[in-house]
Design an enzyme around this catalytic site. Structure first.
Site, short mmCIF file in Angstrom:
data_model
loop_
_atom_site.label_atom_id
_atom_site.label_comp_id
_atom_site.label_asym_id
_atom_site.label_seq_id
_atom_site.Cartn_x
_atom_site.Cartn_y
_atom_site.Cartn_z
N PRO A 16 0.48 -1.36 0.33
CG PRO A 16 -0.94 -1.50 2.01
CD PRO A 16 0.62 -1.94 0.75
NE ARG B 41 -6.91 -6.88 -21.13
CZ ARG B 41 -6.44 -5.48 -21.93
NH1 ARG B 41 -6.15 -5.33 -21.32
NH2 ARG B 41 -7.83 -5.40 -22.62
CG ASP C 24 -10.48 -3.47 -23.38
OD1 ASP C 24 -11.96 -2.84 -23.23
OD2 ASP C 24 -9.77 -4.01 -24.04
#
Lengths: 241, 241
Positions: free
Chosen positions: B86, B151, B166
């Protein structure tokens, strides 16, 4: 808490539900997770769940199988329906806390070009994004949402302190952490941490936390309001560069 | 492309590597994924990989087993080491593209309070965050990173157009999508999309994309630079509210 996941890739979600931290939450009864295979609600000889996108090409999930899958989950109480999509609100800890208070959270996983907008308009309560990047489907965000939500359920993470002391609860980034051995491959743990002076340790951690936040995420420093962190005194000068 | 994942929870990562889209990339030889169990590099009678955090309590992963796990992966070429945390940079599509050009990406999954800072300082090239929320470990971000990166490998997603068309490739949010049937539970697909006038469809899609971006993510509209989207003409007035 109850969580339903509607997906065209149920095996991955099922192995996730059975694994690690989530597996413990599920087997302790604190969390019930149901994975719903959207293909079980397909129609026709080809068991179709997707079709071409009007005016664009590409494949997308049809509204009817998703709606029937959602209706099949209604026995668990009115679902709060989350659709992970790059067009959604960015997930953040306050939103995670919000979701963790829902009685029955339902996550609908899209694929390809997404899901039919009429389904989204009719049933989706929140469109949520993990960030400005593109994934192959909603399964990764679904797992991330479940992971983040489930760790807020009392008893799922080992101790309450590991939830409340984590990053972002103070509004700042977490400090660096060190564990044994005190010297590793020539690198020593900062002396203050092994010294046993609790006040000095607290001072060091706060200072590093503020420094790190200013270095890496000035936006977070601004949001958190840095003033309360500086009010303790002596370390103000040290971080003020 | 080669990806190594160093984790204390190898089963979930292994079922991910074998499933769905990633499974196809792996079996087609376009991507090699190796899951490294950090416990294989533990020492002592208790096969310890974690220990208490100096000055803070909580458990964290020790540096030595992680370093040895990393060294075991070096046969695949110099690793570019990513540590999901984080405290890292937020993942975004440009960073994903960057990572997809690495020959050997290695993701180190932390747990509990994280990993020893000396390991991070010595070996980690990029600390990457999925957003300002807390997860139980690095496995979800690791899967999200692998999914987003893989991808982009040619041939992994069905067609090149499904990558380039996309969300975010035009800098704007994606438009709503619809599929058959043209009428579903009383809701119709917008007429323009079923009309077959390619120019009108393109105009409608651009307008909805700009409208959506202004409504939901004005920050993205600002970043993308809205001007080139408006230069086409007639629809300028429509979105200018």
């Amino acid at each position: 808490m109850k969580i339903s996941v509607i997906t065209a890739f149920p095996e991955l979600m099922r192995s996730y539900a059975a694994s690690s931290v989530l597996g413990r939450a599920v087997s302790s009864g604190k969390l019930e997770v149901r994975i719903i295979d959207v293909r079980d609600f397909s129609h026709g000889a080809y068991r179709q769940i997707d079709d071409y996108c009007y005016g664009a090409g590409g494949m997308m999930l049809m509204a009817e199988p998703l709606a029937e899958a959602l209706e099949s989950a209604s026995g668990w109480g009115k679902p709060y329906v989350v659709y992970p999509s790059p067009q959604g609100t960015h997930l953040h800890q306050e939103l995670v806390e919000d979701l963790s208070r829902k009685e029955h959270l339902t996550i609908v996983c899209g694929h390809y070009e997404g899901i039919d907008e009429r389904f989204t308009q009719k049933y989706v309560d929140a469109e949520i994004s993990l960030g400005d990047f593109v994934l192959t489907g909603g399964e990764m965000p679904a797992m991330a949402i479940i992971d983040a939500v489930s760790r807020l359920i009392p008893g799922v993470v080992g101790s309450a302190s590991s939830v409340t002391e984590d990053s972002f609860y103070g509004g700042m980034l977490d400090t660096p952490h060190y564990t044994r051995p005190a010297e590793w491959r020539g690198e020593k743990v900062p002396e203050v941490l092994t010294g046993g002076d609790a006040k000095a340790i607290e001072r060091w951690r706060r200072r590093r936390s503020v420094e790190r936040t200013l270095e890496r995420r000035p936006d977070v420093a601004a949001r958190a309001g840095i003033i309360p962190w500086l009010s303790g005194g002596a370390y103000v000068v040290e971080v003020h560069y």
